[in-house]
Design an enzyme around this catalytic site. Structure first.
Site, PDB file in Angstrom:
ATOM      1  N   ASN A   1     -31.521   6.252 -34.990  1.00 45.13           N
ATOM      2  CA  ASN A   1     -33.291   7.596 -34.929  1.00 45.13           C
ATOM      3  C   ASN A   1     -34.060   6.905 -36.007  1.00 45.13           C
ATOM      4  O   ASN A   1     -35.883   7.451 -35.194  1.00 45.13           O
ATOM      5  CB  ASN A   1     -33.312   8.982 -34.180  1.00 45.13           C
ATOM      6  CG  ASN A   1     -32.218   8.989 -32.902  1.00 45.13           C
ATOM      7  OD1 ASN A   1     -32.221   8.141 -32.101  1.00 45.13           O
ATOM      8  ND2 ASN A   1     -31.377  10.047 -33.244  1.00 45.13           N
TER       9      ASN A   1
ATOM     10  N   HIS B   1     -22.064  11.765 -34.297  1.00 48.86           N
ATOM     11  CA  HIS B   1     -23.590  11.175 -33.401  1.00 48.86           C
ATOM     12  C   HIS B   1     -23.185  10.162 -33.062  1.00 48.86           C
ATOM     13  O   HIS B   1     -23.143   9.323 -33.266  1.00 48.86           O
ATOM     14  CB  HIS B   1     -24.825  10.536 -34.633  1.00 48.86           C
ATOM     15  CG  HIS B   1     -25.965  10.577 -34.311  1.00 48.86           C
ATOM     16  ND1 HIS B   1     -26.838   9.583 -33.909  1.00 48.86           N
ATOM     17  CD2 HIS B   1     -26.172  11.845 -32.272  1.00 48.86           C
ATOM     18  CE1 HIS B   1     -27.863  10.052 -33.014  1.00 48.86           C
ATOM     19  NE2 HIS B   1     -27.673  11.080 -32.545  1.00 48.86           N
TER      20      HIS B   1
ATOM     21  N   GLU C   1     -22.787   6.731 -35.125  1.00 51.46           N
ATOM     22  CA  GLU C   1     -23.082   6.767 -36.378  1.00 51.46           C
ATOM     23  C   GLU C   1     -22.191   8.405 -37.171  1.00 51.46           C
ATOM     24  O   GLU C   1     -21.905   9.484 -36.787  1.00 51.46           O
ATOM     25  CB  GLU C   1     -24.142   7.555 -36.992  1.00 51.46           C
ATOM     26  CG  GLU C   1     -25.607   6.327 -36.894  1.00 51.46           C
ATOM     27  CD  GLU C   1     -26.397   7.174 -36.528  1.00 51.46           C
ATOM     28  OE1 GLU C   1     -27.374   5.779 -36.411  1.00 51.46           O
ATOM     29  OE2 GLU C   1     -26.991   7.887 -35.882  1.00 51.46           O
TER      30      GLU C   1
ATOM     31  N   SER D   1     -29.362  14.889 -33.084  1.00 48.43           N
ATOM     32  CA  SER D   1     -29.794  13.786 -33.744  1.00 48.43           C
ATOM     33  C   SER D   1     -30.699  13.125 -34.918  1.00 48.43           C
ATOM     34  O   SER D   1     -30.633  12.357 -35.662  1.00 48.43           O
ATOM     35  CB  SER D   1     -30.874  13.433 -33.138  1.00 48.43           C
ATOM     36  OG  SER D   1     -30.513  13.456 -32.007  1.00 48.43           O
TER      37      SER D   1
HETATM   38  N1  3HC Z   1     -22.880   6.512 -17.762  1.00 54.81           N
HETATM   39  C1  3HC Z   1     -22.236   5.704 -17.222  1.00 54.81           C
HETATM   40  N2  3HC Z   1     -22.696   4.721 -16.561  1.00 54.81           N
HETATM   41  C2  3HC Z   1     -23.907   3.880 -16.184  1.00 54.81           C
HETATM   42  C3  3HC Z   1     -24.864   4.990 -16.838  1.00 54.81           C
HETATM   43  C4  3HC Z   1     -24.143   6.054 -17.561  1.00 54.81           C
HETATM   44  N3  3HC Z   1     -24.964   7.248 -17.963  1.00 54.81           N
HETATM   45  N4  3HC Z   1     -26.119   4.059 -17.125  1.00 54.81           N
HETATM   46  C5  3HC Z   1     -25.350   3.282 -16.312  1.00 54.81           C
HETATM   47  N5  3HC Z   1     -24.179   2.756 -16.181  1.00 54.81           N
HETATM   48  C6  3HC Z   1     -23.525   1.882 -15.505  1.00 54.81           C
HETATM   49  C7  3HC Z   1     -24.084   1.041 -14.388  1.00 54.81           C
HETATM   50  O1  3HC Z   1     -23.091   2.270 -13.696  1.00 54.81           O
HETATM   51  C8  3HC Z   1     -23.591  -0.185 -14.167  1.00 54.81           C
HETATM   52  O2  3HC Z   1     -22.405  -0.332 -14.115  1.00 54.81           O
HETATM   53  P1  3HC Z   1     -21.416  -1.484 -13.225  1.00 54.81           P
HETATM   54  O3  3HC Z   1     -22.486  -3.199 -14.375  1.00 54.81           O
HETATM   55  O4  3HC Z   1     -20.736  -1.681 -13.155  1.00 54.81           O
HETATM   56  O5  3HC Z   1     -23.118  -1.819 -12.241  1.00 54.81           O
HETATM   57  C9  3HC Z   1     -23.817  -0.382 -15.686  1.00 54.81           C
HETATM   58  O6  3HC Z   1     -23.854   0.645 -16.405  1.00 54.81           O
HETATM   59  C10 3HC Z   1     -25.472  -1.598 -16.211  1.00 54.81           C
HETATM   60  O7  3HC Z   1     -26.145  -0.180 -15.225  1.00 54.81           O
HETATM   61  P2  3HC Z   1     -27.636  -0.827 -14.788  1.00 54.81           P
HETATM   62  O8  3HC Z   1     -27.216  -2.324 -14.717  1.00 54.81           O
HETATM   63  O9  3HC Z   1     -28.435   0.008 -14.372  1.00 54.81           O
HETATM   64  O10 3HC Z   1     -29.251  -0.909 -16.112  1.00 54.81           O
HETATM   65  P3  3HC Z   1     -28.467  -1.567 -17.085  1.00 54.81           P
HETATM   66  O11 3HC Z   1     -27.586  -2.804 -17.145  1.00 54.81           O
HETATM   67  O12 3HC Z   1     -30.166  -1.686 -18.177  1.00 54.81           O
HETATM   68  O13 3HC Z   1     -27.929  -1.026 -18.187  1.00 54.81           O
HETATM   69  C11 3HC Z   1     -27.981   1.034 -20.405  1.00 54.81           C
HETATM   70  C12 3HC Z   1     -28.105   0.690 -18.444  1.00 54.81           C
HETATM   71  C13 3HC Z   1     -26.353   0.647 -20.889  1.00 54.81           C
HETATM   72  C14 3HC Z   1     -27.892   2.442 -20.411  1.00 54.81           C
HETATM   73  C15 3HC Z   1     -28.660  -0.001 -20.736  1.00 54.81           C
HETATM   74  O14 3HC Z   1     -30.314  -0.133 -20.098  1.00 54.81           O
HETATM   75  C16 3HC Z   1     -29.169   0.010 -21.997  1.00 54.81           C
HETATM   76  O15 3HC Z   1     -28.274  -0.035 -23.112  1.00 54.81           O
HETATM   77  N6  3HC Z   1     -30.008   0.966 -23.132  1.00 54.81           N
HETATM   78  C17 3HC Z   1     -30.525   0.989 -24.205  1.00 54.81           C
HETATM   79  C18 3HC Z   1     -30.191   2.940 -24.176  1.00 54.81           C
HETATM   80  C19 3HC Z   1     -30.012   2.788 -25.699  1.00 54.81           C
HETATM   81  O16 3HC Z   1     -30.859   2.711 -26.518  1.00 54.81           O
HETATM   82  N7  3HC Z   1     -29.363   4.324 -26.249  1.00 54.81           N
HETATM   83  C20 3HC Z   1     -29.895   5.440 -26.865  1.00 54.81           C
HETATM   84  C21 3HC Z   1     -30.930   6.147 -27.177  1.00 54.81           C
HETATM   85  S1  3HC Z   1     -31.741   6.620 -28.610  1.00 54.81           S
HETATM   86  C22 3HC Z   1     -29.712   7.825 -28.891  1.00 54.81           C
HETATM   87  O17 3HC Z   1     -29.471   8.256 -27.904  1.00 54.81           O
HETATM   88  C23 3HC Z   1     -30.144   8.712 -29.469  1.00 54.81           C
HETATM   89  C24 3HC Z   1     -30.190  10.590 -29.526  1.00 54.81           C
HETATM   90  O18 3HC Z   1     -30.043  10.644 -30.119  1.00 54.81           O
HETATM   91  C25 3HC Z   1     -31.324  10.460 -28.519  1.00 54.81           C
END
Ligand code: 3HC
Length: 295
Positions: free
Chosen positions: A203, A153, A165, A132
């Site tokens: 990040n 990434h 990335e 990250s």
């Molecule tokens: N794996 C697979 N599928 C998943 C999942 C996962 N971990 N989490 C949720 N889903 C699926 C669900 O099953 C659901 O499917 P459906 O529409 O067929 O029912 C769909 O995604 C939508 O899920 P939810 O309704 O439960 O929840 P959301 O609509 O909120 O979607 C999310 C979930 C896509 C995780 C959304 O909340 C999101 O985009 N959140 C932000 C995530 C983000 O910002 N990530 C970046 C973090 S920083 C990073 O990763 C950097 C690293 O270096 C740390």
């Protein structure tokens, strides 16, 4: 077995038949699933035979959920699983064309892995890290192939997040970066190009915001729940900052903030006391069923 052809293949004469993924955490398992769905063979290396098998089971379970929701067909699921192999031996990655290291965010561990991999994999293999924030150049320097080392990434959850990335340390060759971009395209993800600076793009912008949200809660400005509701409803973010910290993992978040703080020095980047306290208590977010929220 699919072979990526096109501009990069012509330019580099490299083919991506098999990708090795090191680490069986949330990211390693998600990245491996993405690769398997793109029809490329993936070998996941975990530290123990048990965690290696558990990772394969986790991918199977994730694909099953998509099957039940009719997002993929049985054939697509079977095809993806047929591309997945797991092992606990680094030597089993010898034939890979690309490695994505997704082990713990600890530079010494990653350097040791890169040094070992350099001796095991074939000369043409590109070594990449899913770090990250850690300096990719330090991993490149642990090998005798610094021109073939870069960052790739992915974001959490890797299966759903469209962005990757591609991180360029000064040592990387144009061919390596082109190869990484072609791989990202084969995974049906969108690549952005960034130099090797702590936090890269996402990040570096995201974590000051997340740390400030904790500072706001510590100061008693609003409750965690209301801060989350506010950022969802007021900015149309899919998740509020506390739910997102729990998703990313609180230990990972501390590591990211520490790396950002080390590079940019701003006091606002020092991991907030509440974040550190939760990690000390083993409350790491969703993966440990307890973080800012309970799961
Ligand atoms: N794996 C697979 N599928 C998943 C999942 C996962 N971990 N989490 C949720 N889903 C699926 C669900 O099953 C659901 O499917 P459906 O529409 O067929 O029912 C769909 O995604 C939508 O899920 P939810 O309704 O439960 O929840 P959301 O609509 O909120 O979607 C999310 C979930 C896509 C995780 C959304 O909340 C999101 O985009 N959140 C932000 C995530 C983000 O910002 N990530 C970046 C973090 S920083 C990073 O990763 C950097 C690293 O270096 C740390």
């Amino acid at each position: 077995m699919p072979v990526i052809v096109g501009s990069v293949a012509r330019m580099t004469k490299l083919e991506i038949k098999t990708v090795g993924v090191i680490g069986s955490g949330i990211m390693g398992s998600g990245i491996a699933e993405v690769i398997s769905k793109s029809g490329i063979d993936v070998v996941i290396r975990s530290r123990s035979a048990e965690t290696a098998q558990a990772t394969k089971a986790a991918i199977d379970s994730s694909l099953n959920k998509q099957l039940v929701k009719a997002k993929i067909t049985q054939e697509e699921k079977d095809s993806a699983m047929s591309h997945v192999t797991v092992t606990n031996k680094l030597e089993d990655l010898a034939n890979c064309d690309l490695i994505i290291e997704s082990a713990v965010e600890d530079l010494a561990t990653k350097q040791e892995l890169f040094s070992q991999l350099d001796k095991i994999v074939k000369p043409s293999c590109v070594l990449s890290t899913n770090t990250s924030t850690l300096p990719v150049i330090e991993m490149a320097k642990s090998t005798n192939r610094p021109d073939k080392v870069c960052g790739i990434h992915f974001f959490n959850p890797a299966v759903l997040m469209p962005l990757v990335e591609v991180v360029r340390p000064i040592t990387a060759s144009d061919e390596t970066i082109a190869f990484a971009n072609e791989f990202v395209k084969a995974c049906a993800k969108d690549a952005v190009q960034v130099v090797d600076r702590a936090g890269f793009i996402v990040n570096a912008l995201l974590f000051p915001y997340l740390n400030n949200a904790i500072a706001m809660f510590e100061a008693g400005t609003a409750s965690m729940e209301d801060i989350d509701v506010a950022m969802k409803g007021g900015c149309n973010f899919p998740m509020g900052p506390f739910a997102l910290l729990d998703l990313v993992g609180l230990d990972t978040s501390v590591a990211i903030l520490e790396a950002l703080h080390a590079e940019f020095k701003s006091p606002t980047l020092e991991p907030r006391p509440m974040l550190k306290k939760l990690v000390e208590q083993g409350k790491l977010g969703r993966k440990s069923k307890q973080g800012f929220y309970s799961y």
